[in-house]
Scaffold this motif. Structure first.
Motif, mmCIF file in Angstrom:
data_model
loop_
_atom_site.group_PDB
_atom_site.id
_atom_site.type_symbol
_atom_site.label_atom_id
_atom_site.label_comp_id
_atom_site.label_asym_id
_atom_site.label_seq_id
_atom_site.Cartn_x
_atom_site.Cartn_y
_atom_site.Cartn_z
ATOM 1 N N LEU A 268 0.827 -1.210 0.000
ATOM 2 C CA LEU A 268 0.000 0.000 0.000
ATOM 3 C C LEU A 268 0.863 1.263 0.000
ATOM 4 N N PHE A 269 1.892 1.280 0.852
ATOM 5 C CA PHE A 269 2.767 2.452 0.894
ATOM 6 C C PHE A 269 3.619 2.567 -0.370
ATOM 7 N N SER A 270 3.941 1.431 -1.006
ATOM 8 C CA SER A 270 4.680 1.468 -2.271
ATOM 9 C C SER A 270 3.836 2.115 -3.360
ATOM 10 N N ALA A 271 2.545 1.788 -3.361
ATOM 11 C CA ALA A 271 1.640 2.377 -4.350
ATOM 12 C C ALA A 271 1.468 3.876 -4.120
ATOM 13 N N ILE A 272 1.475 4.288 -2.841
ATOM 14 C CA ILE A 272 1.255 5.697 -2.510
ATOM 15 C C ILE A 272 2.524 6.530 -2.678
ATOM 16 N N LEU A 273 3.624 6.067 -2.099
ATOM 17 C CA LEU A 273 4.853 6.863 -2.081
ATOM 18 C C LEU A 273 5.712 6.688 -3.331
ATOM 19 N N LEU A 274 5.747 5.464 -3.883
ATOM 20 C CA LEU A 274 6.605 5.193 -5.032
ATOM 21 C C LEU A 274 5.825 5.110 -6.339
ATOM 22 N N LYS A 275 4.499 5.291 -6.261
ATOM 23 C CA LYS A 275 3.632 5.233 -7.452
ATOM 24 C C LYS A 275 3.790 3.897 -8.186
ATOM 25 N N ARG A 276 4.004 2.842 -7.408
ATOM 26 C CA ARG A 276 4.191 1.523 -8.001
ATOM 27 C C ARG A 276 2.840 0.892 -8.279
ATOM 28 N N THR A 277 2.721 0.229 -9.429
ATOM 29 C CA THR A 277 1.467 -0.430 -9.795
ATOM 30 C C THR A 277 1.615 -1.944 -9.630
ATOM 31 N N PHE A 278 0.516 -2.595 -9.312
ATOM 32 C CA PHE A 278 0.510 -4.041 -9.115
ATOM 33 C C PHE A 278 -0.559 -4.673 -10.001
ATOM 34 N N SER A 279 -0.277 -5.874 -10.467
ATOM 35 C CA SER A 279 -1.229 -6.594 -11.308
ATOM 36 C C SER A 279 -2.388 -7.110 -10.462
ATOM 37 N N ARG A 280 -3.425 -7.598 -11.127
ATOM 38 C CA ARG A 280 -4.575 -8.149 -10.413
ATOM 39 C C ARG A 280 -4.171 -9.361 -9.574
ATOM 40 N N MET A 281 -3.235 -10.154 -10.127
ATOM 41 C CA MET A 281 -2.781 -11.333 -9.392
ATOM 42 C C MET A 281 -2.098 -10.938 -8.094
ATOM 43 N N LYS A 282 -1.288 -9.892 -8.137
ATOM 44 C CA LYS A 282 -0.593 -9.441 -6.927
ATOM 45 C C LYS A 282 -1.579 -8.897 -5.898
ATOM 46 N N TRP A 283 -2.573 -8.142 -6.361
ATOM 47 C CA TRP A 283 -3.574 -7.639 -5.425
ATOM 48 C C TRP A 283 -4.388 -8.784 -4.828
ATOM 49 N N PHE A 284 -4.679 -9.791 -5.658
ATOM 50 C CA PHE A 284 -5.395 -10.954 -5.142
ATOM 51 C C PHE A 284 -4.581 -11.667 -4.069
ATOM 52 N N SER A 285 -3.260 -11.770 -4.309
ATOM 53 C CA SER A 285 -2.393 -12.421 -3.320
ATOM 54 C C SER A 285 -2.364 -11.631 -2.017
ATOM 55 N N LEU A 286 -2.435 -10.316 -2.109
ATOM 56 C CA LEU A 286 -2.457 -9.482 -0.909
ATOM 57 C C LEU A 286 -3.768 -9.644 -0.136
ATOM 58 N N VAL A 287 -4.881 -9.759 -0.876
ATOM 59 C CA VAL A 287 -6.169 -10.006 -0.222
ATOM 60 C C VAL A 287 -6.162 -11.371 0.457
ATOM 61 N N LEU A 288 -5.611 -12.386 -0.238
ATOM 62 C CA LEU A 288 -5.518 -13.732 0.328
ATOM 63 C C LEU A 288 -4.650 -13.724 1.585
ATOM 64 N N LEU A 289 -3.587 -12.943 1.547
ATOM 65 C CA LEU A 289 -2.715 -12.800 2.716
ATOM 66 C C LEU A 289 -3.490 -12.228 3.903
ATOM 67 N N THR A 290 -4.267 -11.186 3.648
ATOM 68 C CA THR A 290 -5.042 -10.551 4.711
ATOM 69 C C THR A 290 -6.042 -11.528 5.319
ATOM 70 N N ILE A 291 -6.710 -12.290 4.467
ATOM 71 C CA ILE A 291 -7.670 -13.283 4.959
ATOM 72 C C ILE A 291 -6.962 -14.333 5.814
ATOM 73 N N GLY A 292 -5.811 -14.792 5.333
ATOM 74 C CA GLY A 292 -5.053 -15.799 6.069
ATOM 75 C C GLY A 292 -4.636 -15.321 7.449
ATOM 76 N N VAL A 293 -4.158 -14.085 7.525
ATOM 77 C CA VAL A 293 -3.751 -13.529 8.815
ATOM 78 C C VAL A 293 -4.963 -13.374 9.728
ATOM 79 N N ALA A 294 -6.097 -12.956 9.161
ATOM 80 C CA ALA A 294 -7.315 -12.801 9.961
ATOM 81 C C ALA A 294 -7.755 -14.139 10.552
ATOM 82 N N VAL A 295 -7.641 -15.201 9.763
ATOM 83 C CA VAL A 295 -8.009 -16.535 10.252
ATOM 84 C C VAL A 295 -7.080 -16.960 11.382
#
Length: 236
Positions: free
Chosen positions: A42-69
């Motif tokens: 998130l900070f890379s996208a904001i501060l470095l203007k870095r873009t991520f593919s849909r697959m990378k965003w999906f992996s980040l969502v999956l990561l969040t779900i995993g940590v929540a579990v």
């Protein structure tokens, strides 16, 4: 002055991590701390203007779900048993705050490194000096009487010195990775420590993960694999 920002945040982060480890088992701590991958992205996208593919965003969502579990899971070897010395809620709050400070300070440091011709080792020294000063002041404010009575190095056993050396070497390696790769990739690589933490906890601390923990940890590891998967370049 720019390096003082990540220096201060790293000091805060280290203290938050000690607080989290005091109130969580090692495996849960390791899995939950992988939220730094999400905050880093998130900070890379904001501060470095870095873009991520849909697959990378999906992996980040999956990561969040995993940590929540994992946060809602427990330890089958200790379910139903209370530990007066541990506060799980406090430990989880500390690890979440540490993930936020880790994400911001890591990306900020990457921006400094890649936006300057200053040597990597000079930057490490510049960032290390403010951290030392802040840490010294904290020690003497919180434990000044103990230091005055028993000396500064009281409690420094061989184990403590080993941890100090490992942390120092690890910090230099991280700086090299940030310089020549990127900060998100660095944090994803460190997620493989989850498996090692689970094994070590099972051997030395009688940790027995329940089904929810295993599912959550599997999500986190899967997200690592998905993020690391090379992207196909479209031909023009």
């Amino acid at each position: 002055m720019k390096v003082s920002v990540p220096s201060f945040l790293y000091v805060v982060q280290n203290n938050l991590l000690y607080l989290a480890l005091t109130n969580l088992d090692a495996a849960t701590y390791q899995v939950c701390y992988q939220l730094k991958i999400l905050t880093t992205a998130l900070f890379s996208a904001i501060l470095l203007k870095r873009t991520f593919s849909r697959m990378k965003w999906f992996s980040l969502v999956l990561l969040t779900i995993g940590v929540a579990v994992v946060q809602t899971s427990g330890d089958t070897a200790h379910e139903g048993k209370s530990n007066d010395n541990q506060n799980r809620t406090l430990g989880l709050f500390a690890i979440l705050c540490a993930a936020c400070t880790s994400g911001f300070s890591g990306v900020y440091f990457e921006k400094i490194l890649k936006g300057s011709s200053t040597s990597l080792w000079i930057r490490n020294i510049q960032m290390g000096l403010p951290s030392i000063i802040i840490s010294y002041l904290t020690v003497y404010i919180e434990d000044g009487d103990v230091v005055a009575t028993k000396g500064f190095f009281v409690g420094y056993s061989r184990t403590v010195w080993s941890v100090v050396v490992i942390q120092a070497v690890g910090g230099l390696i991280v700086a090299v990775v940030v310089k020549y790769a990127d900060n998100v990739l660095k944090t994803f690589a460190s997620s493989f420590g989850i498996v090692i933490s689970c094994i070590v906890s099972a051997i030395f601390f009688d940790f027995r993960p329940n089904l929810a923990f295993l599912i959550g940890a599997s999500f986190v590891v899967t997200s690592t694999v998905l993020y690391s998967k090379p992207e196909k370049k479209t031909r023009k």
